[in-house]
Motif scaffolding. Sequence first.
Motif, mmCIF file in Angstrom:
data_model
loop_
_atom_site.group_PDB
_atom_site.id
_atom_site.type_symbol
_atom_site.label_atom_id
_atom_site.label_comp_id
_atom_site.label_asym_id
_atom_site.label_seq_id
_atom_site.Cartn_x
_atom_site.Cartn_y
_atom_site.Cartn_z
ATOM 1 N N VAL A 10 -4.629 -67.910 -15.504
ATOM 2 C CA VAL A 10 -4.208 -68.866 -14.481
ATOM 3 C C VAL A 10 -5.287 -69.921 -14.277
ATOM 4 C CG1 VAL A 10 -3.703 -69.138 -12.013
ATOM 5 C CG2 VAL A 10 -2.648 -67.282 -13.303
ATOM 6 N N THR A 11 -6.520 -69.476 -14.145
ATOM 7 C CA THR A 11 -7.636 -70.402 -13.946
ATOM 8 C C THR A 11 -7.771 -71.343 -15.128
ATOM 9 O OG1 THR A 11 -8.785 -68.778 -12.592
ATOM 10 C CG2 THR A 11 -10.113 -70.545 -13.506
ATOM 11 N N SER A 12 -7.653 -70.816 -16.321
ATOM 12 C CA SER A 12 -7.741 -71.638 -17.521
ATOM 13 C C SER A 12 -6.652 -72.704 -17.539
ATOM 14 C CB SER A 12 -7.643 -70.744 -18.760
ATOM 15 O OG SER A 12 -7.653 -71.519 -19.925
ATOM 16 N N GLY A 13 -5.447 -72.306 -17.149
ATOM 17 C CA GLY A 13 -4.350 -73.264 -17.101
ATOM 18 C C GLY A 13 -4.606 -74.384 -16.109
ATOM 19 N N MET A 14 -5.140 -74.044 -14.944
ATOM 20 C CA MET A 14 -5.447 -75.067 -13.943
ATOM 21 C C MET A 14 -6.548 -76.005 -14.437
ATOM 22 S SD MET A 14 -5.006 -72.894 -10.383
ATOM 23 C CE MET A 14 -6.206 -73.825 -9.538
ATOM 24 N N LEU A 15 -7.531 -75.440 -15.117
ATOM 25 C CA LEU A 15 -8.617 -76.280 -15.653
ATOM 26 C C LEU A 15 -8.105 -77.202 -16.754
ATOM 27 C CD1 LEU A 15 -11.572 -73.735 -15.722
ATOM 28 C CD2 LEU A 15 -11.221 -75.638 -14.135
ATOM 29 N N GLU A 16 -7.163 -76.726 -17.550
ATOM 30 C CA GLU A 16 -6.569 -77.578 -18.582
ATOM 31 C C GLU A 16 -5.822 -78.747 -17.965
ATOM 32 O OE1 GLU A 16 -4.194 -75.421 -21.412
ATOM 33 O OE2 GLU A 16 -5.780 -73.951 -21.742
ATOM 34 N N VAL A 17 -5.061 -78.477 -16.912
ATOM 35 C CA VAL A 17 -4.335 -79.543 -16.219
ATOM 36 C C VAL A 17 -5.323 -80.562 -15.657
ATOM 37 C CG1 VAL A 17 -2.898 -80.078 -14.203
ATOM 38 C CG2 VAL A 17 -2.289 -78.171 -15.704
ATOM 39 N N LEU A 18 -6.340 -80.083 -14.971
ATOM 40 C CA LEU A 18 -7.325 -80.986 -14.395
ATOM 41 C C LEU A 18 -8.059 -81.762 -15.480
ATOM 42 C CD1 LEU A 18 -8.709 -82.140 -11.944
ATOM 43 C CD2 LEU A 18 -10.220 -80.129 -11.912
ATOM 44 N N GLY A 19 -8.407 -81.088 -16.565
ATOM 45 C CA GLY A 19 -9.071 -81.782 -17.675
ATOM 46 C C GLY A 19 -8.209 -82.889 -18.259
ATOM 47 N N ALA A 20 -6.913 -82.635 -18.386
ATOM 48 C CA ALA A 20 -5.998 -83.659 -18.917
ATOM 49 C C ALA A 20 -5.904 -84.846 -17.966
ATOM 50 C CB ALA A 20 -4.614 -83.050 -19.158
ATOM 51 N N VAL A 21 -5.856 -84.562 -16.672
ATOM 52 C CA VAL A 21 -5.783 -85.635 -15.682
ATOM 53 C C VAL A 21 -7.074 -86.457 -15.687
ATOM 54 C CG1 VAL A 21 -5.746 -86.046 -13.179
ATOM 55 C CG2 VAL A 21 -4.038 -84.555 -14.225
ATOM 56 N N LEU A 22 -8.189 -85.804 -15.924
ATOM 57 C CA LEU A 22 -9.490 -86.491 -15.933
ATOM 58 C C LEU A 22 -9.789 -87.208 -17.240
ATOM 59 C CD1 LEU A 22 -11.618 -83.810 -14.079
ATOM 60 C CD2 LEU A 22 -11.285 -86.190 -13.338
ATOM 61 N N ALA A 23 -9.003 -86.996 -18.274
ATOM 62 C CA ALA A 23 -9.281 -87.559 -19.602
ATOM 63 C C ALA A 23 -9.572 -89.063 -19.588
ATOM 64 C CB ALA A 23 -8.144 -87.224 -20.563
ATOM 65 N N PRO A 24 -8.834 -89.888 -18.841
ATOM 66 C CA PRO A 24 -9.121 -91.329 -18.860
ATOM 67 C C PRO A 24 -10.520 -91.708 -18.382
ATOM 68 C CG PRO A 24 -6.961 -90.935 -17.906
ATOM 69 C CD PRO A 24 -7.625 -89.597 -18.054
ATOM 70 N N PHE A 25 -11.186 -90.812 -17.673
ATOM 71 C CA PHE A 25 -12.538 -91.107 -17.186
ATOM 72 C C PHE A 25 -13.616 -90.813 -18.233
ATOM 73 C CE2 PHE A 25 -10.063 -90.303 -13.307
ATOM 74 C CZ PHE A 25 -10.287 -91.505 -12.640
ATOM 75 N N ASN A 26 -13.219 -90.173 -19.333
ATOM 76 C CA ASN A 26 -14.105 -89.947 -20.493
ATOM 77 C C ASN A 26 -15.330 -89.076 -20.211
ATOM 78 O OD1 ASN A 26 -12.521 -91.568 -22.294
ATOM 79 N ND2 ASN A 26 -13.343 -93.357 -21.222
ATOM 80 N N PHE A 27 -15.188 -88.061 -19.398
ATOM 81 C CA PHE A 27 -16.268 -87.102 -19.213
ATOM 82 C C PHE A 27 -16.063 -85.963 -20.191
ATOM 83 C CE2 PHE A 27 -16.247 -89.216 -15.099
ATOM 84 C CZ PHE A 27 -17.601 -89.389 -14.866
ATOM 85 N N GLU A 28 -17.178 -85.411 -20.688
ATOM 86 C CA GLU A 28 -17.101 -84.296 -21.628
ATOM 87 C C GLU A 28 -18.165 -83.263 -21.299
ATOM 88 O OE1 GLU A 28 -17.618 -86.019 -25.497
ATOM 89 O OE2 GLU A 28 -15.635 -86.959 -25.486
ATOM 90 N N GLY A 29 -17.963 -82.072 -21.824
ATOM 91 C CA GLY A 29 -18.966 -81.017 -21.729
ATOM 92 C C GLY A 29 -19.382 -80.694 -20.310
ATOM 93 N N ASP A 30 -20.689 -80.573 -20.120
ATOM 94 C CA ASP A 30 -21.227 -80.214 -18.808
ATOM 95 C C ASP A 30 -20.854 -81.230 -17.738
ATOM 96 O OD1 ASP A 30 -22.388 -78.012 -19.981
ATOM 97 O OD2 ASP A 30 -24.443 -78.779 -19.889
ATOM 98 N N ARG A 31 -20.823 -82.504 -18.093
ATOM 99 C CA ARG A 31 -20.488 -83.532 -17.099
ATOM 100 C C ARG A 31 -19.059 -83.357 -16.605
ATOM 101 N NH1 ARG A 31 -22.015 -89.379 -18.060
ATOM 102 N NH2 ARG A 31 -22.203 -89.333 -15.814
ATOM 103 N N LEU A 32 -18.152 -82.966 -17.489
ATOM 104 C CA LEU A 32 -16.771 -82.711 -17.074
ATOM 105 C C LEU A 32 -16.720 -81.526 -16.108
ATOM 106 C CD1 LEU A 32 -13.755 -83.287 -17.212
ATOM 107 C CD2 LEU A 32 -13.653 -81.856 -19.279
ATOM 108 N N VAL A 33 -17.479 -80.490 -16.393
ATOM 109 C CA VAL A 33 -17.539 -79.335 -15.495
ATOM 110 C C VAL A 33 -18.056 -79.767 -14.125
ATOM 111 C CG1 VAL A 33 -18.658 -77.105 -15.057
ATOM 112 C CG2 VAL A 33 -17.770 -77.637 -17.338
ATOM 113 N N HIS A 34 -19.088 -80.593 -14.094
ATOM 114 C CA HIS A 34 -19.644 -81.060 -12.824
ATOM 115 C C HIS A 34 -18.605 -81.872 -12.033
ATOM 116 C CE1 HIS A 34 -23.359 -79.492 -14.236
ATOM 117 N NE2 HIS A 34 -23.691 -80.525 -14.989
ATOM 118 N N VAL A 35 -17.855 -82.712 -12.732
ATOM 119 C CA VAL A 35 -16.810 -83.502 -12.069
ATOM 120 C C VAL A 35 -15.736 -82.586 -11.500
ATOM 121 C CG1 VAL A 35 -14.934 -85.150 -12.484
ATOM 122 C CG2 VAL A 35 -17.221 -85.606 -13.389
ATOM 123 N N MET A 36 -15.303 -81.605 -12.287
ATOM 124 C CA MET A 36 -14.285 -80.665 -11.811
ATOM 125 C C MET A 36 -14.769 -79.911 -10.576
ATOM 126 S SD MET A 36 -12.832 -78.988 -15.292
ATOM 127 C CE MET A 36 -11.636 -79.803 -16.324
#
Length: 124
Positions: free
Chosen positions: A53-79
Amino acid sequence: MSDAISRAAIGKNGASGLLAIANAYRKFAKEHPGLYSATRRAPRPDDEAMLAVTSGMLEVLGAVLAPFNFEGDRLVHVMRGFRCIIHGFVSVEADKGFGLQQSTDESFQFILQLFISGLTVANH
């Protein structure tokens, strides 16, 4: 909560997706305070169902955040930052901690817009 967030995010990304997720998260927390409370802890490493469930929610959030171009640790910090903003707000709201007359709905949207503006600046 995962279903509510996923439904809210369908067809959206970037700012509109983040706003949709935040509003769904807040609505869920208000309507289901006991269930919401159970979502605050990270799942145990051996809890495969909750990890999924958690993985699915993170995937959704990651997809929504994609236009901001964060990756790796920075994406985790944004989330994490996004979650903390929403959780902090809904927690104070649930505890009746906002006593001023200004609209909490307006405050919530304003704070989210500030965060989104910061994401836009931080990676461009």
